[in-house]
Scaffold this active site. Structure first.
Site, PDB file in Angstrom:
ATOM      1  N   ASP A  96      51.783  54.231  19.448  1.00 42.12           N
ATOM      2  CA  ASP A  96      52.157  53.897  19.923  1.00 42.12           C
ATOM      3  C   ASP A  96      51.381  52.831  20.461  1.00 42.12           C
ATOM      4  O   ASP A  96      51.302  51.889  21.270  1.00 42.12           O
ATOM      5  CB  ASP A  96      52.735  54.309  21.193  1.00 42.12           C
ATOM      6  CG  ASP A  96      52.051  55.749  21.642  1.00 42.12           C
ATOM      7  OD1 ASP A  96      51.128  55.134  21.917  1.00 42.12           O
ATOM      8  OD2 ASP A  96      53.250  56.167  21.975  1.00 42.12           O
ATOM      9  N   GLU A 118      53.507  60.905  13.468  1.00 44.61           N
ATOM     10  CA  GLU A 118      53.673  60.753  15.043  1.00 44.61           C
ATOM     11  C   GLU A 118      54.902  60.196  15.041  1.00 44.61           C
ATOM     12  O   GLU A 118      55.065  59.176  15.986  1.00 44.61           O
ATOM     13  CB  GLU A 118      52.827  60.407  16.022  1.00 44.61           C
ATOM     14  CG  GLU A 118      53.406  61.262  17.847  1.00 44.61           C
ATOM     15  CD  GLU A 118      52.015  61.393  18.703  1.00 44.61           C
ATOM     16  OE1 GLU A 118      52.281  59.695  18.996  1.00 44.61           O
ATOM     17  OE2 GLU A 118      51.355  62.749  18.586  1.00 44.61           O
ATOM     18  N   GLU A 132      53.679  51.223  24.655  1.00 43.22           N
ATOM     19  CA  GLU A 132      54.195  52.121  23.506  1.00 43.22           C
ATOM     20  C   GLU A 132      55.526  51.603  22.615  1.00 43.22           C
ATOM     21  O   GLU A 132      55.572  52.263  21.886  1.00 43.22           O
ATOM     22  CB  GLU A 132      53.387  53.693  24.337  1.00 43.22           C
ATOM     23  CG  GLU A 132      52.042  53.047  24.549  1.00 43.22           C
ATOM     24  CD  GLU A 132      51.648  52.572  25.415  1.00 43.22           C
ATOM     25  OE1 GLU A 132      52.421  52.406  26.532  1.00 43.22           O
ATOM     26  OE2 GLU A 132      50.783  52.388  26.608  1.00 43.22           O
ATOM     27  N   HIS A 205      46.007  56.708  32.808  1.00 45.07           N
ATOM     28  CA  HIS A 205      45.128  55.810  32.411  1.00 45.07           C
ATOM     29  C   HIS A 205      46.594  54.811  32.707  1.00 45.07           C
ATOM     30  O   HIS A 205      46.636  53.315  32.317  1.00 45.07           O
ATOM     31  CB  HIS A 205      44.905  55.869  31.305  1.00 45.07           C
ATOM     32  CG  HIS A 205      45.197  56.163  30.212  1.00 45.07           C
ATOM     33  ND1 HIS A 205      46.338  55.210  29.435  1.00 45.07           N
ATOM     34  CD2 HIS A 205      45.675  57.441  29.651  1.00 45.07           C
ATOM     35  CE1 HIS A 205      46.668  55.443  28.212  1.00 45.07           C
ATOM     36  NE2 HIS A 205      46.378  57.182  28.670  1.00 45.07           N
ATOM     37  N   ARG A 207      49.144  51.939  31.300  1.00 41.86           N
ATOM     38  CA  ARG A 207      49.614  49.951  31.930  1.00 41.86           C
ATOM     39  C   ARG A 207      50.648  50.611  32.611  1.00 41.86           C
ATOM     40  O   ARG A 207      50.178  49.754  33.811  1.00 41.86           O
ATOM     41  CB  ARG A 207      49.193  49.277  31.096  1.00 41.86           C
ATOM     42  CG  ARG A 207      48.716  48.624  30.173  1.00 41.86           C
ATOM     43  CD  ARG A 207      48.581  47.956  28.847  1.00 41.86           C
ATOM     44  NE  ARG A 207      47.713  46.514  28.906  1.00 41.86           N
ATOM     45  CZ  ARG A 207      46.840  47.256  28.295  1.00 41.86           C
ATOM     46  NH1 ARG A 207      46.453  48.151  27.796  1.00 41.86           N
ATOM     47  NH2 ARG A 207      46.358  45.837  27.730  1.00 41.86           N
ATOM     48  N   HIS A 238      39.313  57.582  32.646  1.00 45.05           N
ATOM     49  CA  HIS A 238      39.093  56.245  31.906  1.00 45.05           C
ATOM     50  C   HIS A 238      38.251  55.326  32.128  1.00 45.05           C
ATOM     51  O   HIS A 238      38.029  54.908  33.265  1.00 45.05           O
ATOM     52  CB  HIS A 238      41.179  56.016  31.786  1.00 45.05           C
ATOM     53  CG  HIS A 238      40.784  55.421  30.615  1.00 45.05           C
ATOM     54  ND1 HIS A 238      40.228  53.946  30.463  1.00 45.05           N
ATOM     55  CD2 HIS A 238      41.723  55.231  29.436  1.00 45.05           C
ATOM     56  CE1 HIS A 238      41.501  53.537  29.976  1.00 45.05           C
ATOM     57  NE2 HIS A 238      41.644  54.435  29.011  1.00 45.05           N
TER      58      HIS A 238
HETATM   59  C1  UD1 Z   1      45.162  52.256  25.522  1.00 46.22           C
HETATM   60  C2  UD1 Z   1      46.586  52.150  25.024  1.00 46.22           C
HETATM   61  C3  UD1 Z   1      47.179  53.095  25.279  1.00 46.22           C
HETATM   62  C4  UD1 Z   1      47.301  54.651  24.835  1.00 46.22           C
HETATM   63  C5  UD1 Z   1      45.579  54.293  25.923  1.00 46.22           C
HETATM   64  C6  UD1 Z   1      44.533  55.790  25.403  1.00 46.22           C
HETATM   65  C7  UD1 Z   1      47.686  50.159  23.995  1.00 46.22           C
HETATM   66  C8  UD1 Z   1      48.331  48.665  24.408  1.00 46.22           C
HETATM   67  N1  UD1 Z   1      47.562  51.025  25.278  1.00 46.22           N
HETATM   68  O1  UD1 Z   1      45.261  51.899  26.638  1.00 46.22           O
HETATM   69  O2  UD1 Z   1      48.798  53.105  24.929  1.00 46.22           O
HETATM   70  O3  UD1 Z   1      47.717  55.596  26.063  1.00 46.22           O
HETATM   71  O4  UD1 Z   1      44.443  52.954  25.108  1.00 46.22           O
HETATM   72  O5  UD1 Z   1      43.765  55.689  26.147  1.00 46.22           O
HETATM   73  O6  UD1 Z   1      47.037  50.368  22.894  1.00 46.22           O
HETATM   74  N2  UD1 Z   1      37.097  51.308  28.140  1.00 46.22           N
HETATM   75  C9  UD1 Z   1      36.414  51.124  27.930  1.00 46.22           C
HETATM   76  N3  UD1 Z   1      35.907  52.088  26.863  1.00 46.22           N
HETATM   77  C10 UD1 Z   1      36.523  52.540  25.812  1.00 46.22           C
HETATM   78  C11 UD1 Z   1      37.979  52.448  26.585  1.00 46.22           C
HETATM   79  C12 UD1 Z   1      38.887  50.980  27.322  1.00 46.22           C
HETATM   80  O7  UD1 Z   1      35.358  50.033  28.456  1.00 46.22           O
HETATM   81  O8  UD1 Z   1      35.906  53.246  24.959  1.00 46.22           O
HETATM   82  C13 UD1 Z   1      37.909  49.590  29.197  1.00 46.22           C
HETATM   83  C14 UD1 Z   1      38.241  48.158  28.793  1.00 46.22           C
HETATM   84  O9  UD1 Z   1      37.580  47.373  29.631  1.00 46.22           O
HETATM   85  C15 UD1 Z   1      38.775  47.820  27.960  1.00 46.22           C
HETATM   86  C16 UD1 Z   1      40.775  48.832  29.169  1.00 46.22           C
HETATM   87  O10 UD1 Z   1      39.476  49.978  29.342  1.00 46.22           O
HETATM   88  O11 UD1 Z   1      39.569  46.561  28.928  1.00 46.22           O
HETATM   89  C17 UD1 Z   1      41.542  48.985  28.360  1.00 46.22           C
HETATM   90  O12 UD1 Z   1      41.291  49.067  27.856  1.00 46.22           O
HETATM   91  P1  UD1 Z   1      42.796  49.295  26.723  1.00 46.22           P
HETATM   92  O13 UD1 Z   1      42.557  49.888  25.167  1.00 46.22           O
HETATM   93  O14 UD1 Z   1      43.052  47.852  26.165  1.00 46.22           O
HETATM   94  O15 UD1 Z   1      43.805  49.935  27.199  1.00 46.22           O
HETATM   95  P2  UD1 Z   1      44.097  51.491  27.459  1.00 46.22           P
HETATM   96  O16 UD1 Z   1      44.766  51.952  28.863  1.00 46.22           O
HETATM   97  O17 UD1 Z   1      42.962  52.177  27.613  1.00 46.22           O
HETATM   98  N1  UDP Z   2      41.048  63.606  26.520  1.00 40.15           N
HETATM   99  C1  UDP Z   2      39.864  63.274  25.790  1.00 40.15           C
HETATM  100  N2  UDP Z   2      38.498  63.186  27.098  1.00 40.15           N
HETATM  101  C2  UDP Z   2      38.707  62.925  28.267  1.00 40.15           C
HETATM  102  C3  UDP Z   2      39.945  62.728  28.857  1.00 40.15           C
HETATM  103  C4  UDP Z   2      41.067  62.777  27.972  1.00 40.15           C
HETATM  104  O1  UDP Z   2      39.463  64.271  25.112  1.00 40.15           O
HETATM  105  O2  UDP Z   2      38.023  62.543  28.839  1.00 40.15           O
HETATM  106  C5  UDP Z   2      42.219  63.914  25.152  1.00 40.15           C
HETATM  107  C6  UDP Z   2      43.290  64.534  25.955  1.00 40.15           C
HETATM  108  O3  UDP Z   2      42.259  65.917  25.556  1.00 40.15           O
HETATM  109  C7  UDP Z   2      43.953  64.500  24.786  1.00 40.15           C
HETATM  110  C8  UDP Z   2      43.896  62.798  24.855  1.00 40.15           C
HETATM  111  O4  UDP Z   2      42.487  62.627  25.195  1.00 40.15           O
HETATM  112  O5  UDP Z   2      44.166  65.026  23.488  1.00 40.15           O
HETATM  113  C9  UDP Z   2      44.311  61.922  25.533  1.00 40.15           C
HETATM  114  O6  UDP Z   2      43.840  60.949  25.393  1.00 40.15           O
HETATM  115  P1  UDP Z   2      45.032  59.755  26.517  1.00 40.15           P
HETATM  116  O7  UDP Z   2      45.884  60.368  27.271  1.00 40.15           O
HETATM  117  O8  UDP Z   2      43.502  58.775  26.839  1.00 40.15           O
HETATM  118  O9  UDP Z   2      45.990  58.730  25.693  1.00 40.15           O
HETATM  119  P2  UDP Z   2      47.627  58.925  25.417  1.00 40.15           P
HETATM  120  O10 UDP Z   2      47.531  60.542  25.417  1.00 40.15           O
HETATM  121  O11 UDP Z   2      48.071  58.893  27.045  1.00 40.15           O
HETATM  122  O12 UDP Z   2      47.657  57.879  24.561  1.00 40.15           O
END
Ligand code: UD1
Ligand code: UDP
Length: 376
Positions: A96, A118, A132, A205, A207, A238
């Protein structure tokens, strides 16, 4: 040979798609192409390394503080070329995220069949989780193959009028990944720090929780830790700078919590398996912790994983400070209440989801008829 392309971009998608990539690589029917959008950078690379998956394409779209507009337009603009060049017979997306939605949209524009891994999770509130719920419903309109983790997710798709022949209950591929992660003799310096105290595992984390809700969560956690000196918390944070700022403001001087960098999935599952309880707004962790019999307080207003609530291991506590404080305290202080939630339940499959998905697509008549049409 037929060509399957798997596209993903964030940590949770990678954790659930890499086992499928590795299963497809064993296939004699499919050539496997992996395209990552790089919606996440460091957190994605960590997972790719763990599963030893080397992408064929990396769109590298992440930027700090990216908006939904940034992610959407950057992926849409850059994935077209990859899809047109490779012309896959089927393109698989997961779950999602914005990567998922935009890739499915690009496939629709190019008339490439989409398989949704999924599929069928729903809250039916498009603002929760945001964005999502919209993403997964939108992918559901486009997808030709729907790999639903549970019977309930299949039922959602049937209720929405999807062709029953397009829906397969496979289990969740995360359970496949979990078969090999938790080990008996696991050690980690953070677990040494916890010692004999009770360990709380925290992630956050979402949004829709950025801002006040996240401050509420952290304040509740802080209050409970202050009142329970025999409890320690580990929080792999995160990389979103907004999350980090809120945590810094609310938790930085609390000695009972260790805020650490994102950990490898192997460590994450071992931490989950050893915690006393988990507080999270994550989706994936709601699927993992029930298997280990660990209660989860879900700091969200809705969940698309009611199977875990039904099984008794998840409790939806929302983002109100007092409610989180009360439930967290109750589970620490009331053994009976804790025991009601602490039992192993695994509604998400038997660890063979990847094999099933590969088998289904290998035998698929639709693919044999060559419906992977790309507009010229
Ligand atoms: C995204 C997904 C969310 C998922 C989550 C898992 C969307 C809109 N959101 O949200 O569905 O649950 O990932 O974690 O698709 N950043 C880094 N390095 C990284 C990752 C993130 O620096 O490796 C920082 C960046 O500043 C980035 C911000 O985190 O702009 C947010 O990342 P983003 O993918 O937009 O949103 P998530 O909250 O991670
Ligand atoms: N996870 C990980 N390292 C971390 C935190 C989470 O490997 O430091 C794994 C966790 O076991 C799960 C997945 O990341 O499999 C969940 O990811 P996240 O919470 O970022 O996203 P969501 O599932 O909410 O989309």
């Amino acid at each position: 040979m037929k060509k399957v392309m798997l596209v993903f971009g964030t940590r949770p998608e990678a954790i659930k798609m890499c086992p499928l990539v590795n299963e497809f690589k064993k296939s004699e029917v499919f050539k496997t192409i992996v395209c990552v959008t790089g919606q996440h950078r460091q957190m994605l690379d960590q997972v790719l390394k763990t599963f030893q998956v080397v992408p064929d394409y990396d769109l590298s779209i992440m930027k700090n503080g990216q908006t939904l507009f940034d992610i959407t337009t950057n992926i849409l603009n850059s994935i077209k070329e990859v899809l047109e060049k490779e012309k896959p017979d089927v393109c698989l997306v997961h779950g999602d995220t914005s990567t998922t939605f935009v890739t499915a949209l690009a496939c629709f524009y190019l008339q490439i069949p989409v398989g949704h891994v999924e599929a069928g999770l729903r809250t039916y509130n498009i603002y929760s989780p945001y964005p999502e719920e919209f993403n997964r419903q939108a992918v559901g309109i486009i997808s030709k193959f729907n790999f639903a983790p549970t019977k309930l997710s299949k039922q959602h798709l049937l209720n929405e009028g999807k062709n029953p022949d397009s829906i397969y209950v496979t289990g969740n591929t995360v359970i496949d990944a979990m078969q090999h992660t938790v080990v008996d003799n696991y050690q980690h310096p953070e677990l040494d720090w916890v010692g004999d105290d009770r360990m709380i595992f925290i992630t956050a984390h979402r949004r829709e929780n950025l801002g006040q809700p996240m401050h509420n969560m952290f304040r509740a956690i802080r209050r409970v830790l202050d009142e329970h000196p025999d409890v320690k918390a580990i929080y792999p944070i995160h990389m979103n700078p907004i999350v980090r700022k809120a945590a810094e403001e609310e938790l930085s001087d609390c000695k009972q919590i260790h805020i650490i960098e994102p950990i490898e999935v192997f460590d994450c599952h071992n931490f989950e398996a050893r915690c006393f309880l988990c507080l999270t707004d994550s989706g994936g962790i709601q699927e993992e912790c029930p298997s280990y019999g660990k209660p989860v307080l879900v700091m969200r207003d809705t969940t698309e994983r009611p199977e875990g609530v039904e099984a008794g291991t998840l409790k939806l506590v929302g983002t109100n400070e007092d409610t989180i404080y009360e439930w967290f305290t109750r589970l620490l202080d009331d053994k009976e209440e804790y025991n009601k939630m602490a039992h192993a339940a695994n509604p998400y499959g038997d660890g063979h989801a990847c094999e099933r998905i590969v088998n289904i697509l290998e035998k698929c008549e639709l693919l044999n008829q060559g419906c992977g049409k790309v507009e010229s």
